[in-house]
Design a protein around this motif. Sequence first.
Motif: not given
Length: 224
Positions: A28-36, A46-51, A57-61
């Motif tokens: 779930a790093r987000g950015g170019q890695h996506g969330i899967t 998965a959680i994906a952006p649209v358009g 990008t993940a900054g804290e967990q």
Amino acid sequence: MWKTDDQQDANIGCATWSDAHGELQFDARGGQHGITAGNANDTRFAIAPVGEDKLPTAGEQFVRGDQWHINYPQADSSYALRIVLDIIESTPSTLVMECCLSVQTDLLDSHPKLDVECACHDIDSIVPSDPYGKDDVTGSGTAPISTAVGTSTTSILLPPEDHPFTTNHSTDMLLRLRLFGDFLEKGVIRRARPWIVIDRSQRSTNESLEALWQQLCDSPIPLT
């Protein structure tokens, strides 16, 4: 329990849920890695952006009990994102997880959207189910329960505050539900909280899914 790897900034957003019934890996790093979630051969969801939007990008967990919190600052994206994954139930037959998503933006004109997708291998069918008995399950408004049926089976349950404002963009091979999409005023937080149901036994019935959906409807809306 959640096992996170946050020794390096590059690994913020990587974790594994592990218990006596199995484990599920998350990137779930987000950015170019996506969330899967899943593994290389079997992506559960998965959680994906649209358009033209791109995921921040993940900054804290951090982990709190059975909850894994990931924060994504807006930076050069069009919105900031916060995700809380909460394990509701884990049995030999079923893993039920609440995925609470919150979006917020600093932009004056923004319409953020996020797709929640289930792309299990060898999907046989996408099955909508509406405990209200309605048949309209595409376009504006989505059935409260949608299931991707194949060699593995994953369902998305939506509470009453979400499913009327969620749109169905599924195909024969992909269960895709689109969250949000309306104008988001600067500084306003908008939330959705689908439940992801992974059927480990391949024996889930409409009745068992509807019972889980009723449990979702009766549960309090998270404050975080």
